[in-house]
Enzyme design. Structure first.
Site, PDB file in Angstrom:
ATOM      1  N   ALA A 205     -11.595 -25.370 -22.322  1.00  0.00           N
ATOM      2  CA  ALA A 205     -11.368 -26.765 -21.916  1.00  0.00           C
ATOM      3  C   ALA A 205     -10.543 -26.898 -20.636  1.00  0.00           C
ATOM      4  CB  ALA A 205     -10.700 -27.532 -23.065  1.00  0.00           C
TER       5      ALA A 205
ATOM      6  N   TYR B 243     -28.728 -16.111 -22.174  1.00  0.00           N
ATOM      7  CA  TYR B 243     -28.143 -17.441 -22.406  1.00  0.00           C
ATOM      8  C   TYR B 243     -28.964 -18.224 -23.446  1.00  0.00           C
ATOM      9  CZ  TYR B 243     -26.167 -22.021 -21.041  1.00  0.00           C
ATOM     10  OH  TYR B 243     -25.550 -23.248 -21.034  1.00  0.00           O
TER      11      TYR B 243
ATOM     12  N   LYS C 166     -27.745 -19.630 -27.084  1.00  0.00           N
ATOM     13  CA  LYS C 166     -27.736 -21.071 -27.379  1.00  0.00           C
ATOM     14  C   LYS C 166     -28.688 -21.416 -28.536  1.00  0.00           C
ATOM     15  CE  LYS C 166     -24.654 -22.270 -24.341  1.00  0.00           C
ATOM     16  NZ  LYS C 166     -23.345 -22.791 -24.779  1.00  0.00           N
TER      17      LYS C 166
END
Ligand code: NAP
Length: 246
Positions: A9, A154, A158
Protein backbone atom coordinates in the site's frame (compact mmCIF):
# COMPACT_ATOMS: atom_id res chain seq x y z
CA UNK A 1 -13.03 1.30 15.30
CA UNK A 2 -12.74 -1.37 12.57
CA UNK A 3 -9.27 -1.97 11.17
CA UNK A 4 -8.17 -2.96 7.67
CA UNK A 5 -4.80 -4.34 6.56
CA UNK A 6 -3.80 -3.48 2.98
CA UNK A 7 -0.72 -5.14 1.44
CA UNK A 8 1.56 -3.30 -1.00
CA UNK A 9 0.00 0.00 0.00
CA UNK A 10 2.93 2.39 -0.42
CA UNK A 11 1.82 3.42 -3.94
CA UNK A 12 -0.62 2.82 -6.78
CA UNK A 13 -3.91 1.01 -6.20
CA UNK A 14 -2.95 -0.15 -2.68
CA UNK A 15 -2.24 3.40 -1.48
CA UNK A 16 -5.53 4.53 -3.01
CA UNK A 17 -7.46 1.71 -1.29
CA UNK A 18 -5.84 2.60 2.05
CA UNK A 19 -6.87 6.25 1.70
CA UNK A 20 -10.41 5.39 0.59
CA UNK A 21 -10.92 3.03 3.55
CA UNK A 22 -9.52 5.68 5.91
CA UNK A 23 -12.07 8.10 4.46
CA UNK A 24 -14.73 5.44 5.13
CA UNK A 25 -13.67 5.42 8.81
CA UNK A 26 -11.38 2.37 8.99
CA UNK A 27 -8.16 2.40 10.97
CA UNK A 28 -5.56 1.39 8.40
CA UNK A 29 -2.55 -0.93 8.60
CA UNK A 30 -0.38 -0.04 5.61
CA UNK A 31 1.95 -2.83 4.53
CA UNK A 32 5.01 -1.91 2.49
CA UNK A 33 7.90 -3.85 0.98
CA UNK A 34 10.97 -3.67 3.28
CA UNK A 35 12.97 -0.95 1.51
CA UNK A 36 13.76 2.60 2.61
CA UNK A 37 12.00 4.19 -0.38
CA UNK A 38 8.82 2.13 0.16
CA UNK A 39 8.91 3.01 3.87
CA UNK A 40 9.01 6.71 3.06
CA UNK A 41 6.15 6.41 0.59
CA UNK A 42 4.12 4.39 3.12
CA UNK A 43 4.70 7.06 5.78
CA UNK A 44 3.27 9.66 3.41
CA UNK A 45 0.21 7.45 2.74
CA UNK A 46 -0.28 7.02 6.51
CA UNK A 47 -0.17 10.79 6.95
CA UNK A 48 -2.88 11.23 4.31
CA UNK A 49 -5.00 8.52 6.00
CA UNK A 50 -4.69 10.23 9.40
CA UNK A 51 -6.12 13.41 7.88
CA UNK A 52 -9.48 11.54 7.88
CA UNK A 53 -9.26 11.26 11.69
CA UNK A 54 -8.42 7.55 11.82
CA UNK A 55 -5.39 5.68 13.08
CA UNK A 56 -2.89 4.66 10.41
CA UNK A 57 0.38 2.79 10.94
CA UNK A 58 2.91 1.26 8.57
CA UNK A 59 4.14 -2.35 8.67
CA UNK A 60 7.18 -3.56 6.78
CA UNK A 61 7.01 -7.11 5.37
CA UNK A 62 7.80 -8.95 2.16
CA UNK A 63 4.43 -10.67 1.77
CA UNK A 64 5.94 -13.47 -0.31
CA UNK A 65 7.65 -14.64 2.90
CA UNK A 66 5.53 -16.84 5.18
CA UNK A 67 7.31 -15.93 8.44
CA UNK A 68 7.24 -12.19 7.69
CA UNK A 69 3.46 -12.37 7.16
CA UNK A 70 3.02 -14.26 10.43
CA UNK A 71 4.97 -11.58 12.33
CA UNK A 72 3.17 -8.72 10.60
CA UNK A 73 -0.32 -10.11 11.27
CA UNK A 74 0.58 -10.61 14.94
CA UNK A 75 1.87 -7.03 15.23
CA UNK A 76 -1.13 -5.54 13.41
CA UNK A 77 -3.53 -7.44 15.72
CA UNK A 78 -1.61 -6.22 18.81
CA UNK A 79 -1.58 -2.65 17.47
CA UNK A 80 -5.23 -2.32 16.43
CA UNK A 81 -6.91 -5.00 18.57
CA UNK A 82 -8.71 -6.49 15.55
CA UNK A 83 -8.33 -7.09 11.81
CA UNK A 84 -11.80 -6.60 10.35
CA UNK A 85 -10.80 -6.52 6.70
CA UNK A 86 -7.83 -7.68 4.64
CA UNK A 87 -7.00 -6.44 1.15
CA UNK A 88 -4.39 -8.55 -0.65
CA UNK A 89 -3.14 -6.02 -3.16
CA UNK A 90 0.66 -6.45 -3.41
CA UNK A 91 1.76 -7.54 -6.86
CA UNK A 92 4.54 -7.42 -9.42
CA UNK A 93 5.01 -8.10 -13.12
CA UNK A 94 7.99 -9.74 -14.87
CA UNK A 95 6.55 -9.87 -18.40
CA UNK A 96 7.94 -11.81 -21.34
CA UNK A 97 6.64 -14.21 -23.96
CA UNK A 98 6.68 -17.73 -22.56
CA UNK A 99 9.48 -18.81 -24.93
CA UNK A 100 11.74 -16.17 -23.40
CA UNK A 101 10.49 -16.18 -19.82
CA UNK A 102 13.15 -17.13 -17.30
CA UNK A 103 12.31 -19.56 -14.52
CA UNK A 104 13.26 -16.99 -11.86
CA UNK A 105 10.76 -14.50 -13.32
CA UNK A 106 8.02 -17.14 -13.26
CA UNK A 107 8.82 -18.07 -9.66
CA UNK A 108 9.11 -14.45 -8.45
CA UNK A 109 5.66 -13.50 -9.75
CA UNK A 110 4.03 -16.62 -8.30
CA UNK A 111 5.68 -15.96 -4.93
CA UNK A 112 4.66 -12.30 -4.66
CA UNK A 113 1.24 -12.39 -6.33
CA UNK A 114 -0.07 -15.82 -5.33
CA UNK A 115 1.82 -17.29 -2.38
CA UNK A 116 1.42 -13.97 -0.53
CA UNK A 117 -2.36 -14.36 -0.67
CA UNK A 118 -2.08 -17.78 0.97
CA UNK A 119 0.39 -16.42 3.56
CA UNK A 120 -1.85 -13.52 4.52
CA UNK A 121 -5.15 -15.43 4.60
CA UNK A 122 -3.50 -18.26 6.56
CA UNK A 123 -2.68 -15.89 9.43
CA UNK A 124 -5.56 -13.42 9.20
CA UNK A 125 -8.40 -15.99 9.00
CA UNK A 126 -7.83 -17.31 12.56
CA UNK A 127 -7.99 -13.70 13.84
CA UNK A 128 -11.26 -13.13 11.95
CA UNK A 129 -12.66 -16.48 13.18
CA UNK A 130 -12.13 -15.43 16.80
CA UNK A 131 -13.83 -12.08 16.07
CA UNK A 132 -16.67 -13.99 14.36
CA UNK A 133 -16.54 -11.66 11.37
CA UNK A 134 -14.23 -10.41 8.64
CA UNK A 135 -14.00 -9.56 4.98
CA UNK A 136 -11.20 -10.30 2.55
CA UNK A 137 -10.70 -8.77 -0.88
CA UNK A 138 -8.05 -10.22 -3.19
CA UNK A 139 -6.79 -8.17 -6.10
CA UNK A 140 -6.76 -10.37 -9.21
CA UNK A 141 -6.68 -9.08 -12.80
CA UNK A 142 -8.39 -9.45 -16.16
CA UNK A 143 -5.18 -11.32 -17.11
CA UNK A 144 -6.29 -14.04 -14.69
CA UNK A 145 -9.72 -14.24 -16.34
CA UNK A 146 -8.77 -14.10 -20.03
CA UNK A 147 -4.96 -14.52 -20.23
CA UNK A 148 -2.62 -11.97 -21.77
CA UNK A 149 0.33 -12.54 -24.12
CA UNK A 150 3.62 -11.96 -22.29
CA UNK A 151 2.10 -12.69 -18.90
CA UNK A 152 2.02 -16.47 -18.45
CA UNK A 153 3.43 -16.00 -14.92
CA UNK A 154 1.18 -13.07 -14.01
CA UNK A 155 -2.00 -14.58 -15.47
CA UNK A 156 -1.28 -17.88 -13.67
CA UNK A 157 -0.92 -16.03 -10.35
CA UNK A 158 -4.06 -13.97 -10.89
CA UNK A 159 -6.16 -16.97 -12.01
CA UNK A 160 -4.98 -18.85 -8.92
CA UNK A 161 -6.17 -15.99 -6.73
CA UNK A 162 -9.69 -16.47 -8.13
CA UNK A 163 -9.68 -20.17 -7.19
CA UNK A 164 -8.28 -19.35 -3.75
CA UNK A 165 -10.95 -16.67 -3.22
CA UNK A 166 -13.80 -19.08 -3.99
CA UNK A 167 -12.28 -21.84 -1.83
CA UNK A 168 -11.79 -19.56 1.18
CA UNK A 169 -15.32 -18.17 0.71
CA UNK A 170 -16.64 -21.75 0.93
CA UNK A 171 -14.39 -22.78 3.84
CA UNK A 172 -15.01 -19.69 5.98
CA UNK A 173 -18.57 -18.67 5.08
CA UNK A 174 -19.94 -20.45 8.15
CA UNK A 175 -17.54 -18.34 10.24
CA UNK A 176 -19.09 -15.11 8.91
CA UNK A 177 -16.02 -14.28 6.83
CA UNK A 178 -16.56 -13.10 3.25
CA UNK A 179 -13.90 -13.45 0.57
CA UNK A 180 -14.20 -11.77 -2.82
CA UNK A 181 -11.88 -10.73 -5.63
CA UNK A 182 -11.67 -7.72 -7.88
CA UNK A 183 -10.25 -8.07 -11.39
CA UNK A 184 -9.01 -4.69 -12.60
CA UNK A 185 -8.41 -4.03 -16.29
CA UNK A 186 -5.99 -1.32 -17.46
CA UNK A 187 -5.54 1.03 -14.55
CA UNK A 188 -3.46 4.17 -14.52
CA UNK A 189 -0.62 3.39 -12.03
CA UNK A 190 3.20 3.12 -11.94
CA UNK A 191 2.74 -0.54 -13.05
CA UNK A 192 1.14 0.51 -16.35
CA UNK A 193 2.96 3.85 -16.83
CA UNK A 194 5.98 1.88 -18.09
CA UNK A 195 4.08 0.37 -21.07
CA UNK A 196 4.78 1.80 -24.55
CA UNK A 197 2.33 4.35 -26.02
CA UNK A 198 1.68 1.95 -28.90
CA UNK A 199 0.70 -0.89 -26.56
CA UNK A 200 -1.45 1.45 -24.44
CA UNK A 201 -3.35 2.63 -27.55
CA UNK A 202 -3.92 -0.97 -28.69
CA UNK A 203 -5.21 -1.96 -25.26
CA UNK A 204 -7.70 0.92 -25.14
CA UNK A 205 -9.25 -0.18 -28.45
CA UNK A 206 -10.70 -3.17 -26.59
CA UNK A 207 -12.17 -1.12 -23.73
CA UNK A 208 -15.83 -0.08 -24.15
CA UNK A 209 -15.33 3.12 -22.14
CA UNK A 210 -12.19 3.91 -24.25
CA UNK A 211 -10.10 5.07 -21.31
CA UNK A 212 -7.87 3.78 -18.54
CA UNK A 213 -9.40 3.22 -15.14
CA UNK A 214 -8.21 5.27 -12.18
CA UNK A 215 -7.05 3.66 -8.90
CA UNK A 216 -9.99 5.39 -7.16
CA UNK A 217 -12.35 3.32 -9.33
CA UNK A 218 -10.85 0.13 -7.88
CA UNK A 219 -10.85 1.53 -4.34
CA UNK A 220 -14.57 2.35 -4.50
CA UNK A 221 -15.47 -1.28 -5.33
CA UNK A 222 -13.17 -2.59 -2.59
CA UNK A 223 -14.84 -0.13 -0.22
CA UNK A 224 -18.24 -1.64 -1.10
CA UNK A 225 -16.97 -5.22 -0.68
CA UNK A 226 -15.67 -4.60 2.87
CA UNK A 227 -18.80 -2.66 3.87
CA UNK A 228 -21.98 -3.92 5.53
CA UNK A 229 -23.74 -3.27 2.19
CA UNK A 230 -21.89 -6.33 0.82
CA UNK A 231 -22.61 -8.60 3.81
CA UNK A 232 -24.30 -11.25 1.59
CA UNK A 233 -21.68 -11.13 -1.19
CA UNK A 234 -18.97 -13.79 -1.07
CA UNK A 235 -16.92 -15.88 -3.49
CA UNK A 236 -17.45 -13.35 -6.28
CA UNK A 237 -15.06 -11.84 -8.81
CA UNK A 238 -15.93 -8.28 -9.80
CA UNK A 239 -14.34 -7.16 -13.04
CA UNK A 240 -13.48 -3.45 -13.07
CA UNK A 241 -12.29 -2.95 -16.61
CA UNK A 242 -14.45 -0.34 -18.33
CA UNK A 243 -16.16 -3.12 -20.28
CA UNK A 244 -13.12 -4.98 -21.59
CA UNK A 245 -15.25 -8.07 -21.83
CA UNK A 246 -19.00 -8.67 -21.54
P1 NAP B 1 2.24 -0.92 -8.20
O1 NAP B 1 2.05 0.55 -8.35
O2 NAP B 1 3.50 -1.54 -8.69
O3 NAP B 1 2.00 -1.29 -6.67
C1 NAP B 1 2.23 -2.59 -6.17
C2 NAP B 1 2.70 -2.45 -4.74
O4 NAP B 1 2.98 -3.75 -4.21
C3 NAP B 1 4.00 -1.64 -4.65
O5 NAP B 1 3.93 -0.77 -3.57
C4 NAP B 1 5.03 -2.73 -4.44
O6 NAP B 1 6.22 -2.32 -3.83
C5 NAP B 1 4.25 -3.69 -3.56
N1 NAP B 1 4.93 -4.96 -3.46
C6 NAP B 1 5.54 -5.65 -4.46
N2 NAP B 1 6.09 -6.78 -3.98
C7 NAP B 1 5.84 -6.79 -2.64
C8 NAP B 1 6.16 -7.69 -1.59
N3 NAP B 1 6.85 -8.80 -1.83
N4 NAP B 1 5.77 -7.39 -0.34
C9 NAP B 1 5.07 -6.27 -0.08
N5 NAP B 1 4.73 -5.37 -1.04
C10 NAP B 1 5.11 -5.63 -2.31
O7 NAP B 1 1.06 -1.70 -8.92
P2 NAP B 1 -0.52 -1.39 -8.98
O8 NAP B 1 -0.84 -1.15 -10.40
O9 NAP B 1 -0.94 -0.43 -7.93
O10 NAP B 1 -1.06 -2.86 -8.64
C11 NAP B 1 -1.70 -3.21 -7.43
C12 NAP B 1 -2.37 -4.54 -7.62
O11 NAP B 1 -3.33 -4.43 -8.67
C13 NAP B 1 -1.41 -5.64 -8.05
O12 NAP B 1 -1.78 -6.86 -7.43
C14 NAP B 1 -1.62 -5.72 -9.54
O13 NAP B 1 -1.28 -6.98 -10.06
C15 NAP B 1 -3.10 -5.44 -9.63
N6 NAP B 1 -3.54 -4.96 -10.94
C16 NAP B 1 -3.09 -3.81 -11.47
C17 NAP B 1 -3.54 -3.42 -12.72
C18 NAP B 1 -3.09 -2.13 -13.38
O14 NAP B 1 -3.49 -1.88 -14.51
N7 NAP B 1 -2.32 -1.30 -12.71
C19 NAP B 1 -4.45 -4.21 -13.42
C20 NAP B 1 -4.90 -5.38 -12.84
C21 NAP B 1 -4.45 -5.75 -11.59
P3 NAP B 1 7.49 -1.99 -4.82
O15 NAP B 1 7.15 -0.70 -5.48
O16 NAP B 1 8.67 -1.93 -3.89
O17 NAP B 1 7.58 -3.15 -5.78
Amino acid sequence: MAAVLVTGASQGIGACIAKRLAKDGFDVAINHYPSESDREKALAVAEECRAFGVRAEIFSADVSKFAECEDMVKTVKETFGSIDALVNNAGITRDNLMARMKEEDYDAVIAVNQKSVYNMMKFVCPVMMKQKHGSIVNVSSVAGLYGNPGQVNYSASKAAIIGMTKTVAKEYGRKNITCNAVAPGFIHTPMTDVLSEDLKAKMLDAVALRRYGEPEEIASVVSFLVSEDASYVTGQVIEISGGLSM
